[in-house]
Design a protein around this motif. Structure first.
Motif, PDB file in Angstrom:
ATOM      1  N   VAL A 193     -10.535   8.733 -21.357  1.00  0.00           N
ATOM      2  CA  VAL A 193     -10.565   7.939 -20.126  1.00  0.00           C
ATOM      3  C   VAL A 193     -10.428   6.446 -20.420  1.00  0.00           C
ATOM      4  O   VAL A 193      -9.585   5.757 -19.822  1.00  0.00           O
ATOM      5  N   LEU A 194     -11.231   5.921 -21.341  1.00  0.00           N
ATOM      6  CA  LEU A 194     -11.212   4.484 -21.609  1.00  0.00           C
ATOM      7  C   LEU A 194      -9.926   4.050 -22.316  1.00  0.00           C
ATOM      8  O   LEU A 194      -9.405   2.962 -22.050  1.00  0.00           O
ATOM      9  N   THR A 195      -9.405   4.903 -23.204  1.00  0.00           N
ATOM     10  CA  THR A 195      -8.144   4.567 -23.884  1.00  0.00           C
ATOM     11  C   THR A 195      -6.997   4.482 -22.884  1.00  0.00           C
ATOM     12  O   THR A 195      -6.215   3.519 -22.882  1.00  0.00           O
ATOM     13  N   ILE A 196      -6.896   5.486 -22.021  1.00  0.00           N
ATOM     14  CA  ILE A 196      -5.799   5.493 -21.049  1.00  0.00           C
ATOM     15  C   ILE A 196      -5.995   4.410 -19.994  1.00  0.00           C
ATOM     16  O   ILE A 196      -5.024   3.772 -19.569  1.00  0.00           O
ATOM     17  N   CYS A 197      -7.237   4.149 -19.607  1.00  0.00           N
ATOM     18  CA  CYS A 197      -7.500   3.032 -18.686  1.00  0.00           C
ATOM     19  C   CYS A 197      -7.032   1.718 -19.310  1.00  0.00           C
ATOM     20  O   CYS A 197      -6.440   0.873 -18.627  1.00  0.00           O
ATOM     21  N   GLY A 198      -7.297   1.546 -20.610  1.00  0.00           N
ATOM     22  CA  GLY A 198      -6.853   0.338 -21.300  1.00  0.00           C
ATOM     23  C   GLY A 198      -5.345   0.226 -21.352  1.00  0.00           C
ATOM     24  O   GLY A 198      -4.779  -0.848 -21.121  1.00  0.00           O
ATOM     25  N   LEU A 199      -4.668   1.348 -21.627  1.00  0.00           N
ATOM     26  CA  LEU A 199      -3.204   1.354 -21.673  1.00  0.00           C
ATOM     27  C   LEU A 199      -2.607   1.016 -20.310  1.00  0.00           C
ATOM     28  O   LEU A 199      -1.683   0.207 -20.204  1.00  0.00           O
ATOM     29  N   ILE A 200      -3.138   1.638 -19.262  1.00  0.00           N
ATOM     30  CA  ILE A 200      -2.635   1.391 -17.909  1.00  0.00           C
ATOM     31  C   ILE A 200      -2.836  -0.071 -17.516  1.00  0.00           C
ATOM     32  O   ILE A 200      -1.945  -0.718 -16.965  1.00  0.00           O
ATOM     33  N   THR A 201      -4.028  -0.589 -17.803  1.00  0.00           N
ATOM     34  CA  THR A 201      -4.354  -1.968 -17.422  1.00  0.00           C
ATOM     35  C   THR A 201      -3.466  -2.974 -18.141  1.00  0.00           C
ATOM     36  O   THR A 201      -2.947  -3.911 -17.521  1.00  0.00           O
ATOM     37  N   THR A 273      -5.932   3.878 -12.206  1.00  0.00           N
ATOM     38  CA  THR A 273      -4.654   4.592 -12.109  1.00  0.00           C
ATOM     39  C   THR A 273      -3.953   4.375 -10.772  1.00  0.00           C
ATOM     40  O   THR A 273      -2.734   4.481 -10.692  1.00  0.00           O
ATOM     41  N   ALA A 274      -4.722   4.032  -9.737  1.00  0.00           N
ATOM     42  CA  ALA A 274      -4.112   3.833  -8.417  1.00  0.00           C
ATOM     43  C   ALA A 274      -3.186   2.629  -8.386  1.00  0.00           C
ATOM     44  O   ALA A 274      -2.371   2.503  -7.482  1.00  0.00           O
ATOM     45  N   ARG A 275      -3.264   1.738  -9.382  1.00  0.00           N
ATOM     46  CA  ARG A 275      -2.371   0.572  -9.451  1.00  0.00           C
ATOM     47  C   ARG A 275      -1.612   0.525 -10.771  1.00  0.00           C
ATOM     48  O   ARG A 275      -1.827  -0.389 -11.545  1.00  0.00           O
ATOM     49  N   THR A 276      -0.685   1.191 -11.162  1.00  0.00           N
ATOM     50  CA  THR A 276       0.034   2.246 -10.523  1.00  0.00           C
ATOM     51  C   THR A 276       0.497   3.227 -11.585  1.00  0.00           C
ATOM     52  O   THR A 276       1.624   3.160 -12.003  1.00  0.00           O
ATOM     53  N   ALA A 277      -0.375   4.122 -12.019  1.00  0.00           N
ATOM     54  CA  ALA A 277      -0.046   4.965 -13.172  1.00  0.00           C
ATOM     55  C   ALA A 277       0.314   6.398 -12.829  1.00  0.00           C
ATOM     56  O   ALA A 277       1.297   6.916 -13.319  1.00  0.00           O
ATOM     57  N   GLY A 278      -0.460   7.085 -12.023  1.00  0.00           N
ATOM     58  CA  GLY A 278      -0.077   8.442 -11.642  1.00  0.00           C
ATOM     59  C   GLY A 278      -0.878   9.542 -12.286  1.00  0.00           C
ATOM     60  O   GLY A 278      -0.898  10.663 -11.787  1.00  0.00           O
TER      61      GLY A 278
END
Length: 445
Positions: A193-201, A273-278
């Motif tokens: 969760v935190l890794t992908i949140c970091g990538l998306i951000t 993810t809502a801004r804007t990953a999917g």
């Protein structure tokens, strides 16, 4: 008699470039070696998938992990990378690899493609973009590969790790988990969760902001653009996570069965993810209407200008909010961080927001006609997700009619290139009027 040269202005060139990449991708996905059943996708499904990947959206009519072979998945990954970096940035990368000189015309196109203020230093910026992308995707890929290696063979874990790192840094949201489940099985997993949140951000902040942060160690200053993007991103992410936590806390289909850590991670991931990953860790179709409405607003806003995210962009929202706040206070100048915002910027922000809203309304209306039998919020959610190049869905995408698929394809394309090309076109066509009409007054409110 001189031959007339065929020249395209930057907006048209970018549109045709992206369209060409999508078409090539769609053709490749129709080949037998692209799918597990050896039949290839139908052209409309291939076009939908290629558009979704190139426009870094993530909406899918077929499950990526269950449908495609490694070849098909690599085609999708290539399209995601080209779409995330931008057509001209990727072309420049190839030129640099081949040792070719970047012409003045190419530099002008690059300036517009990466939203740089001038052609001075634009090639250096592109080189940094490529380095930033490589470093972030490699680090994300290594972390995810190590995590996935605890539950699958090492080779598969590395493949999965880097696929999801590239997909999420480029804000695409494609996944290989199968069964249209996205990352719901990892809702309690802080590493994923935190890794992908970091990538998306990081992908959503934009390359100009990353470059600004990199140079901060020397300059000790951030541009106004970077300040607005960073502060607004923090406010939206934290604020939305808190509201999702409150809205879904007692929902037995989402947060209620999870531990407190799972509730926090689930709320944070959906906010990011809502801004804007999917990608998603909670079943979107089971969210409360209040949470869905919040996510719709976040999808419409999107990420930073010049980023891998879509939407009207967070800077557009910041300028419009500043305009409203200025009017409420009875002031004349629109100010952000002690800097006056130019009238041209205000008008551009208003134009992008209004056109975006118009597209969403029209697409929602047409979807409700072409794909009857669903709740209205599903049509609205799908339209905003496509326009914002988000990729979240309440389950409508796989059931879309052929006309519905074509409509969403056009919406994803417009969402990825529309606001950008509109802004560029406005800037390029702006010229002083030779005369002015007398001023008139209209009652407002």
């Amino acid at each position: 008699m001189k031959k007339q040269k065929f020249n395209l202005d930057p907006p048209k060139f970018l549109v045709l470039g992206f369209a060409g990449v999508i078409l090539i991708g769609a053709i490749l996905l129709t080949t037998p070696i692209a799918t597990e059943d050896g039949k290839g996708l139908s052209f409309i499904n291939a076009l939908f998938t290629a558009t979704s990947a190139t426009c870094v959206t993530g909406l899918v009519v077929v499950d990526t992990g269950d449908t495609f072979t490694v070849f098909g998945e690599l085609v999708i990954l290539f399209l995601i990378q080209v779409g995330g970096l931008g057509f001209m940035t990727f072309a420049t990368f190839l030129f640099l690899l081949l040792g070719k000189r970047i012409s003045l015309k190419d530099r002008l196109l690059l300036k517009e493609a990466v939203n740089h203020l001038s052609i001075a230093g634009v090639v250096r910026l592109v080189k940094r973009i490529l380095i930033f992308t490589a470093v972030i995707e490699i680090l994300g890929g290594i972390i995810l590969s190590i995590r996935f290696s605890f539950e699958m063979p090492v080779g598969k874990a590395i493949y999965y790790g880097f696929f999801h790192a590239i997909s999420n840094f480029n804000n695409a949201g494609f996944d290989l988990m199968g069964g249209f489940q996205s990352l719901t099985s990892y809702v309690n997993d802080p590493t994923v969760v935190l890794t992908i949140c970091g990538l998306i951000t990081l992908g959503g902040l934009g390359f100009l902001v990353m470059n600004d942060l990199y140079e901060y160690r020397v300059s000790r200053r951030l541009t106004l653009h970077s300040k607005v993007v960073i502060y607004a991103t923090l406010m939206l992410t934290i604020g939305a996570a808190i509201f999702i936590f409150l809205f879904e806390y007692g929902n037995v289909k989402t947060l209620e069965p999870l531990s407190f850590q799972g509730k926090v991670l689930g709320s944070l991931f959906q906010s990011v993810t809502a801004r804007t990953a999917g990608a998603n860790t909670l079943p979107i179709g089971d969210l409360t209407h209040s949470a869905l409405l919040l996510i719709i607003m976040l999808m419409f806003i999107g990420g930073g200008s010049g980023s891998t995210a879509g939407g009207i962009k967070i800077t557009t929202l910041a300028v419009l909010v500043a305009v409203v706040w200025t009017q409420i206070r009875g002031k004349e100048d629109v100010v952000l961080f002690r800097r006056k915002i130019a009238l041209e910027t205000i008008l551009k922000a208003l134009t992008v927001a209004v056109i975006g809203l118009f597209i969403v309304v029209i697409v929602t209306m047409i979807l409700s006609i072409t794909d009857r039998g669903h709740n209205f919020i599903m049509y609205l959610f799908e339209a905003v997700s496509a326009f914002g190049t988000v990729g979240l869905s309440m389950g409508l995408t796989p059931d879309l009619s052929p006309l519905g698929k074509i409509l969403i394809v056009l919406t994803m394309f417009a969402g990825r290139l529309g606001p950008l090309t509109i802004a560029l076109a406005i800037t390029m066509r702006r010229r002083r009027d030779s005369f002015h009409y007398p001023e008139g007054k209209i009652l407002i409110g």
